[in-house]
Design an enzyme around this catalytic site. Structure first.
Site, mmCIF file in Angstrom:
data_model
loop_
_atom_site.group_PDB
_atom_site.id
_atom_site.type_symbol
_atom_site.label_atom_id
_atom_site.label_comp_id
_atom_site.label_asym_id
_atom_site.label_seq_id
_atom_site.Cartn_x
_atom_site.Cartn_y
_atom_site.Cartn_z
ATOM 1 N N GLU A 98 32.198 -19.220 45.660
ATOM 2 C CA GLU A 98 32.369 -20.100 44.499
ATOM 3 C C GLU A 98 31.528 -19.561 43.341
ATOM 4 O OE1 GLU A 98 33.865 -22.021 42.723
ATOM 5 O OE2 GLU A 98 33.493 -24.138 43.079
ATOM 6 N N ASP A 99 31.931 -19.869 42.116
ATOM 7 C CA ASP A 99 31.188 -19.368 40.956
ATOM 8 C C ASP A 99 29.856 -20.087 40.766
ATOM 9 O OD1 ASP A 99 32.407 -21.772 40.209
ATOM 10 O OD2 ASP A 99 33.240 -21.029 38.334
ATOM 11 N N ASP A 102 27.142 -27.120 40.680
ATOM 12 C CA ASP A 102 26.546 -27.919 39.602
ATOM 13 C C ASP A 102 26.169 -29.278 40.207
ATOM 14 O OD1 ASP A 102 25.964 -28.843 37.046
ATOM 15 O OD2 ASP A 102 28.033 -29.120 36.451
ATOM 16 N N PHE A 151 25.149 -24.948 30.003
ATOM 17 C CA PHE A 151 26.518 -24.530 30.257
ATOM 18 C C PHE A 151 26.624 -23.025 30.045
ATOM 19 C CE2 PHE A 151 31.076 -24.223 29.864
ATOM 20 C CZ PHE A 151 31.483 -25.102 30.856
ATOM 21 N N ARG A 164 36.258 -15.993 30.379
ATOM 22 C CA ARG A 164 36.106 -15.537 31.771
ATOM 23 C C ARG A 164 35.957 -14.020 31.829
ATOM 24 N NH1 ARG A 164 37.610 -19.834 35.089
ATOM 25 N NH2 ARG A 164 39.263 -21.161 34.287
HETATM 26 P P1 IMP Z 1 30.446 -29.387 40.468
HETATM 27 O O1 IMP Z 1 31.543 -30.075 41.224
HETATM 28 O O2 IMP Z 1 29.812 -30.305 39.458
HETATM 29 O O3 IMP Z 1 29.425 -28.711 41.344
HETATM 30 O O4 IMP Z 1 31.135 -28.319 39.550
HETATM 31 C C1 IMP Z 1 31.637 -27.143 40.018
HETATM 32 C C2 IMP Z 1 32.633 -26.568 39.043
HETATM 33 O O5 IMP Z 1 32.343 -26.954 37.693
HETATM 34 C C3 IMP Z 1 32.521 -25.078 39.085
HETATM 35 O O6 IMP Z 1 33.398 -24.522 40.022
HETATM 36 C C4 IMP Z 1 32.877 -24.676 37.683
HETATM 37 O O7 IMP Z 1 34.279 -24.502 37.575
HETATM 38 C C5 IMP Z 1 32.482 -25.860 36.819
HETATM 39 N N1 IMP Z 1 31.196 -25.643 36.123
HETATM 40 C C6 IMP Z 1 30.024 -26.255 36.352
HETATM 41 N N2 IMP Z 1 29.064 -25.810 35.517
HETATM 42 C C7 IMP Z 1 29.655 -24.866 34.744
HETATM 43 C C8 IMP Z 1 29.173 -24.015 33.703
HETATM 44 O O8 IMP Z 1 28.000 -24.002 33.295
HETATM 45 N N3 IMP Z 1 30.098 -23.185 33.154
HETATM 46 C C9 IMP Z 1 31.399 -23.131 33.546
HETATM 47 N N4 IMP Z 1 31.875 -23.902 34.529
HETATM 48 C C10 IMP Z 1 31.024 -24.771 35.124
#
Ligand code: IMP
Length: 210
Positions: A98-99, A102, A151, A164
């Site tokens: 996963e990237d 958060d 972000f 991207r």
């Molecule tokens: P989570 O469910 O809040 O952990 O969010 C995960 C997803 O939110 C990641 O797979 C990203 O696609 C997106 N995301 C969260 N933070 C960022 C950021 O700083 N930049 C770009 N995408 C983000």
């Protein structure tokens, strides 16, 4: 809605290259025989392709696509499955790639649905982690970089599906040029009944750096 653009580099290409190679070696050491990697589209595409290029030997791959509802840089926490895996996970050593983690809601959802498909083991590798934003306690075994609550875009990560392609990780999304307090300059030969017409002229150092 205010559009925004990246304005400063958080992680350089060289730092990404070094860390991703280290992670690949660490993962290979944990899975010397085979590992079944499932990358999460679209954000993990660059990380995944660099990661597997550093791994000799046997690796199988699949992709999943999820959408987490987002309004610009904030997310609602609702996750929807857009593409499931193509093959069975029965008895496989599965690694989610996963990237970024958060709040942790996306990964928690993903781990739950993959665990239900009976892999032998299930672990997770994330390029980035923002621990201060976590809403749920999610297990991530391999983390590339821990970052602050900001972000970021580039290296697969997007803002409204843009950026991207950038090879470095950028942060501090700045307001657009027309919304910043740019020096106002009178248009030459543009006098209206209301007076002189002004326009915002972005100085050269505001031009994008990439
Ligand atoms: P989570 O469910 O809040 O952990 O969010 C995960 C997803 O939110 C990641 O797979 C990203 O696609 C997106 N995301 C969260 N933070 C960022 C950021 O700083 N930049 C770009 N995408 C983000």
């Amino acid at each position: 809605m205010v559009d925004r653009r990246p304005s400063s580099i958080l992680i350089s290409e060289a730092q990404l290259r070094t860390r991703v190679a280290e992670m690949a070696a660490q993962i290979r050491a944990e899975y010397p025989d085979n590992v079944h990697i499932i990358a999460v589209l679209k954000g993990a595409f660059m990380f995944m392709s660099d990661l597997v290029r550093h791994m000799d030997g046997s690796v199988s791959m699949d992709f999943m696509a999820l959408s987490s509802y987002a309004k610009g840089t904030t997310r609602s926490g609702e996750v929807r499955l857009l593409k499931a895996v193509d093959t069975t996970l029965d008895g496989k050593d599965v690694l989610i790639v996963e990237d970024i983690v958060d709040t942790g809601l996306t990964l928690t959802y993903l781990q739950e649905i993959l665990r239900a498909r009976n892999p032998r083991t299930l672990r997770t590798a994330c390029l980035l982690s923002k621990p201060s934003r976590r809403k749920v306690d999610v297990q991530v075994e391999f983390i590339g970089f821990t970052i602050e609550d900001q972000f970021v875009v580039g290296y697969g990560l997007d803002y409204r599906d843009r950026y991207r392609n950038l090879l470095r990780l950028w942060c501090r999304l700045a307001p657009p040029l027309q919304r910043t307090r740019a020096p106002r300059r009178a248009c030459t030969g543009c006098r209206t009944a209301q007076g002189t017409h002004f326009t915002n002229v972005p100085p050269r150092w505001w031009l994008p750096l990439w």
